[in-house]
Design a protein around this motif. Sequence first.
Motif, PDB file in Angstrom:
ATOM      1  N   UNK A 256     -26.018 -62.266  -6.061  1.00 37.29           N
ATOM      2  CA  UNK A 256     -25.048 -61.175  -6.043  1.00 37.29           C
ATOM      3  C   UNK A 256     -25.631 -59.935  -5.365  1.00 37.29           C
ATOM      4  N   UNK A 257     -26.869 -59.610  -5.644  1.00 36.62           N
ATOM      5  CA  UNK A 257     -27.499 -58.426  -5.056  1.00 36.62           C
ATOM      6  C   UNK A 257     -27.595 -58.557  -3.537  1.00 36.62           C
ATOM      7  N   UNK A 258     -27.967 -59.727  -3.061  1.00 37.88           N
ATOM      8  CA  UNK A 258     -28.056 -59.963  -1.611  1.00 37.88           C
ATOM      9  C   UNK A 258     -26.677 -59.891  -0.984  1.00 37.88           C
ATOM     10  N   UNK A 259     -25.693 -60.482  -1.647  1.00 37.10           N
ATOM     11  CA  UNK A 259     -24.323 -60.473  -1.153  1.00 37.10           C
ATOM     12  C   UNK A 259     -23.825 -59.038  -0.980  1.00 37.10           C
ATOM     13  N   UNK A 260     -24.025 -58.219  -2.010  1.00 39.12           N
ATOM     14  CA  UNK A 260     -23.566 -56.828  -1.940  1.00 39.12           C
ATOM     15  C   UNK A 260     -24.308 -56.046  -0.864  1.00 39.12           C
ATOM     16  N   UNK A 261     -25.582 -56.309  -0.699  1.00 33.27           N
ATOM     17  CA  UNK A 261     -26.360 -55.620   0.339  1.00 33.27           C
ATOM     18  C   UNK A 261     -25.828 -55.971   1.731  1.00 33.27           C
ATOM     19  N   UNK A 262     -25.501 -57.228   1.925  1.00 33.78           N
ATOM     20  CA  UNK A 262     -24.957 -57.664   3.224  1.00 33.78           C
ATOM     21  C   UNK A 262     -23.576 -57.064   3.443  1.00 33.78           C
ATOM     22  N   UNK A 263     -22.726 -57.093   2.437  1.00 28.60           N
ATOM     23  CA  UNK A 263     -21.390 -56.509   2.567  1.00 28.60           C
ATOM     24  C   UNK A 263     -21.481 -55.015   2.892  1.00 28.60           C
ATOM     25  N   UNK A 264     -22.397 -54.324   2.210  1.00 29.00           N
ATOM     26  CA  UNK A 264     -22.577 -52.888   2.445  1.00 29.00           C
ATOM     27  C   UNK A 264     -22.974 -52.637   3.901  1.00 29.00           C
ATOM     28  N   UNK A 265     -23.901 -53.435   4.408  1.00 27.40           N
ATOM     29  CA  UNK A 265     -24.367 -53.289   5.788  1.00 27.40           C
ATOM     30  C   UNK A 265     -23.235 -53.582   6.777  1.00 27.40           C
ATOM     31  N   UNK A 266     -22.485 -54.642   6.544  1.00 27.62           N
ATOM     32  CA  UNK A 266     -21.373 -54.983   7.436  1.00 27.62           C
ATOM     33  C   UNK A 266     -20.306 -53.897   7.446  1.00 27.62           C
ATOM     34  N   UNK A 267     -19.956 -53.387   6.279  1.00 28.95           N
ATOM     35  CA  UNK A 267     -18.942 -52.343   6.209  1.00 28.95           C
ATOM     36  C   UNK A 267     -19.412 -51.048   6.849  1.00 28.95           C
ATOM     37  N   UNK A 268     -20.669 -50.689   6.653  1.00 28.24           N
ATOM     38  CA  UNK A 268     -21.163 -49.459   7.269  1.00 28.24           C
ATOM     39  C   UNK A 268     -21.262 -49.618   8.779  1.00 28.24           C
ATOM     40  N   UNK A 269     -21.613 -50.805   9.259  1.00 33.26           N
ATOM     41  CA  UNK A 269     -21.652 -51.048  10.702  1.00 33.26           C
ATOM     42  C   UNK A 269     -20.253 -50.980  11.295  1.00 33.26           C
ATOM     43  N   UNK A 270     -19.283 -51.507  10.573  1.00 34.56           N
ATOM     44  CA  UNK A 270     -17.902 -51.452  11.032  1.00 34.56           C
ATOM     45  C   UNK A 270     -17.431 -50.003  11.111  1.00 34.56           C
ATOM     46  N   UNK A 271     -17.739 -49.215  10.102  1.00 35.04           N
ATOM     47  CA  UNK A 271     -17.351 -47.807  10.103  1.00 35.04           C
ATOM     48  C   UNK A 271     -18.053 -47.053  11.228  1.00 35.04           C
ATOM     49  N   UNK A 272     -19.311 -47.385  11.493  1.00 26.50           N
ATOM     50  CA  UNK A 272     -20.047 -46.742  12.586  1.00 26.50           C
ATOM     51  C   UNK A 272     -19.359 -47.018  13.916  1.00 26.50           C
ATOM     52  N   UNK A 273     -18.987 -48.266  14.164  1.00 24.52           N
ATOM     53  CA  UNK A 273     -18.285 -48.621  15.406  1.00 24.52           C
ATOM     54  C   UNK A 273     -16.943 -47.935  15.516  1.00 24.52           C
ATOM     55  N   UNK A 274     -16.264 -47.808  14.397  1.00 26.68           N
ATOM     56  CA  UNK A 274     -14.957 -47.139  14.383  1.00 26.68           C
ATOM     57  C   UNK A 274     -15.102 -45.674  14.782  1.00 26.68           C
ATOM     58  N   UNK A 275     -16.133 -45.012  14.273  1.00 29.31           N
ATOM     59  CA  UNK A 275     -16.368 -43.601  14.601  1.00 29.31           C
ATOM     60  C   UNK A 275     -16.714 -43.431  16.079  1.00 29.31           C
TER      61      UNK A 275
END
Length: 83
Positions: A60-79
């Motif tokens: 679960x901890x690894x899953x959440x870390x990966x999701x967090x990274x993917x979402x922040x990367x997506x937001x970075x690209x959006x900006x």
Amino acid sequence: MEASTLISLLGERTGCALSFGDAGTLSLVFDNEVIVNIEHDTSKNGLHLYVVLGPEPASEATRYAIYRKLLSSNAFGYRLTGG
């Protein structure tokens, strides 16, 4: 350029006929393993590409870390695109 024209040109350059199906989708398979799904968004004459990145981690901890990274990367690209 129309999305269907772009896909046709890709097919010509790769030596295989490509076109969207009745549902406006197309799947490309690379190395008999990686599948890239392409969907034509007719309202914007745009393309959406989807691909499975890999299996979901059991931890679960690894899953959440990966999701967090993917979402922040997506937001970075959006900006970057001014959205």
